[in-house]
Design an enzyme around this catalytic site. Structure first.
Site, PDB file in Angstrom:
ATOM      1  N   ASP A 210       0.636  -1.101   0.139  1.00 47.68           N
ATOM      2  CA  ASP A 210       0.109  -0.426   0.148  1.00 47.68           C
ATOM      3  C   ASP A 210       0.786   1.400   0.290  1.00 47.68           C
ATOM      4  O   ASP A 210       2.670   1.209   0.329  1.00 47.68           O
ATOM      5  CB  ASP A 210      -0.944  -0.366   1.228  1.00 47.68           C
ATOM      6  CG  ASP A 210      -0.372  -0.769   1.965  1.00 47.68           C
ATOM      7  OD1 ASP A 210       0.789  -0.816   2.341  1.00 47.68           O
ATOM      8  OD2 ASP A 210      -1.136  -1.116   3.198  1.00 47.68           O
TER       9      ASP A 210
ATOM     10  N   GLU B 268      -5.795   3.052   3.325  1.00 46.09           N
ATOM     11  CA  GLU B 268      -6.605   3.924   4.369  1.00 46.09           C
ATOM     12  C   GLU B 268      -8.192   3.296   4.347  1.00 46.09           C
ATOM     13  O   GLU B 268      -8.946   4.069   5.841  1.00 46.09           O
ATOM     14  CB  GLU B 268      -6.072   4.994   4.934  1.00 46.09           C
ATOM     15  CG  GLU B 268      -4.702   4.927   5.144  1.00 46.09           C
ATOM     16  CD  GLU B 268      -4.473   3.294   7.027  1.00 46.09           C
ATOM     17  OE1 GLU B 268      -5.933   3.376   7.374  1.00 46.09           O
ATOM     18  OE2 GLU B 268      -3.001   3.806   7.020  1.00 46.09           O
TER      19      GLU B 268
HETATM   20 ZN    ZN Z   1      -3.662   2.480   8.625  1.00 42.57          ZN
HETATM   21 ZN    ZN Z   2      -1.485  -0.424   7.578  1.00 42.04          ZN
END
Ligand code: ZN
Ligand code: ZN
Length: 443
Positions: free
Chosen positions: A101, A171
């Site tokens: 991510d 997120e």
């Molecule tokens: Zn997070």
């Molecule tokens: Zn994370």
């Protein structure tokens, strides 16, 4: 089934030379990786805004020899996502996907580190906020660059197709979905396995956590609008007060977990936001509550959503709210994620690999957590693709010892004080992820 035949085959032919070469190779890359990490840490970007981060990752993966495509991903509102897909084809063999991510959080960093972030940005509602890699996604990106460089150099030790993806907006849990919606697998190939890692704010740096089965909870995002009839604060009898009803609702839902959910099934119901009213002496027309639900069972999750709706209706009914002002309960399906489920067979295949490269003392079996992730979506419905997410310890040993001595908790992920120890966290992460890929794709 084809994938497991390949995995078993890989296990039968261990890549001993890779296990020997890898630590030295990673050590030689480490100084550069640490400076990339500090650069990323100083320049965090919020979800949906990962422009420079994705460009940095794409550039590095291209330099490592991958074919890179940028701007992969479409959000539901039609906007383009900053997803990165890097492919390296190396003969016939399994297709393995590794995901990092890339996004940071609206948190003002207070670690006092020399490379602390001072970045600010506009959040999704236009407020000016401090931005920090408080979830350690900068560790993950740096690890991916390390893994890419290592596997490019060890190309004679694996075969198949390696797909590395830089996923935006974890997120807000819409980044994986955005990439899948942009035909990720049709365009770049459907993997036989998908791997990811997350740093861990409770494990010591140098150690990892391996979990089989559920590793992170599934979540639902639910809004409850408690509607009443507003009026003068001094004439409550002429109103239906949504503030009082909301208070009753919040108390009532505390028994969902304790009285309506089987004790064997862990669950969390949290009201994270409540807003209503403008002034002391005005009873508002409505109060809005934003909730998150966490469970390890999809059935329990949908039961809880139904419980919330029923409780809200019941509170309104008891208060005598007219039917046309009954509560509105919305489950935002696109903001929920399924349970992150580590494929047990894949976990069983990889655990001995990790023990071999790190030593048994450094491979722990922590409990699953009630946090959520959208990585599991890459496994598609009904676990079509086996996925595995690893935990990588990030806590400095002296901080761990101090926490044990004083009984004070360590800063958690998302804390303004979360300060992962870059070395040996990144070295460990690169070694274990590279070893996992080599095991699944090894010659
Ligand atoms: Zn997070
Ligand atoms: Zn994370």
């Amino acid at each position: 089934m084809r994938s497991f035949v390949l995995a078993t085959f890989a296990l039968l032919v261990p890549t001993m030379s890779s296990a020997q070469d890898l630590p030295a190779l990673v050590n030689s890359e480490l100084p550069q990786l640490l400076s990339i990490y500090k650069d990323l840490h100083q320049h965090p970007e919020l979800s949906h805004q990962e422009k420079q981060t994705s460009a940095l990752l794409a550039d590095d993966l291209r330099k490592a020899g991958f074919t890179v495509t940028e701007n992969v991903g479409k959000y539901d509102d039609g906007t383009q996502a900053y997803g990165v897909v890097a492919v390296m084809k190396n003969g016939t063999g399994p297709t393995v996907l590794v995901r990092t991510d890339m996004d940071a959080l609206p948190v003002e960093e207070k670690t006092g580190l020399p490379y602390a972030s001072t970045a600010r940005s506009k959040n999704e509602v236009g407020d000016d906020v401090g931005v920090m890699h408080a979830c350690g996604h900068d560790i993950h990106i740096t690890t991916m660059i390390g893994v890419a460089r290592a596997l490019a150099q060890l190309k004679n030790q694996w075969h198949g197709t390696l797909i590395l993806i830089g996923q935006p907006s974890e997120e807000r849990v819409d980044g994986a979905r955005a990439m899948l919606n942009d035909n990720l697998y049709a365009r770049f190939g459907k993997p036989d396995f998908a791997l990811a890692l997350h740093d861990d704010a409770t494990l010591e740096a140098g150690k990892i956590g391996v979990i089989s089965g559920p590793v992170l909870a599934g979540s639902a995002s639910v809004d409850v609008i408690m509607r009443g009839l507003g009026g003068h604060g001094a004439r409550p009898e002429a109103t239906k007060d949504p503030v009082v009803m909301s208070a009753q609702f919040i108390n009532a839902i505390q028994t969902i977990v304790s009285r309506q959910t089987p004790p064997q099934d862990p669950a969390v119901v949290t009201v994270g936001s409540i807003h209503g009213g403008t002034k002391r002496n005005i009873i508002p027309d409505q109060v809005t509550m934003l909730l998150t639900i966490r469970t390890f069972s999809d059935q329990v999750k949908s039961n809880i959503v139904a419980d919330l709706a029923r409780t809200a209706q019941g509170v309104a009914l008891a208060a005598g709210v007219p039917e046309n002002r009954s509560p509105i309960v919305t489950n935002h399906e696109n903001e929920g994620v399924p349970v992150t489920y580590n494929d047990p067979q894949l976990a069983a295949t990889l655990k001995p690999v990790f023990v071999r490269v790190l030593g048994a003392d450094n491979v722990l079996e922590p409990h699953p957590e009630m946090g959520s992730e959208d990585f599991g979506l890459l496994g598609l419905e009904n676990h079509q693709i086996p996925v595995f997410m690893l935990r990588v310890g990030a806590v400095a040993p002296e901080k761990m010892a101090e926490s044990k001595r004083t009984g004070q908790p360590l800063p958690s992920l998302h804390s303004s004080l979360f300060a992962p120890l870059p070395e040996p966290t990144i070295r460990t992460a690169v070694i274990v992820m590279t070893s996992a890929v080599l095991d699944l794709m090894g010659k």
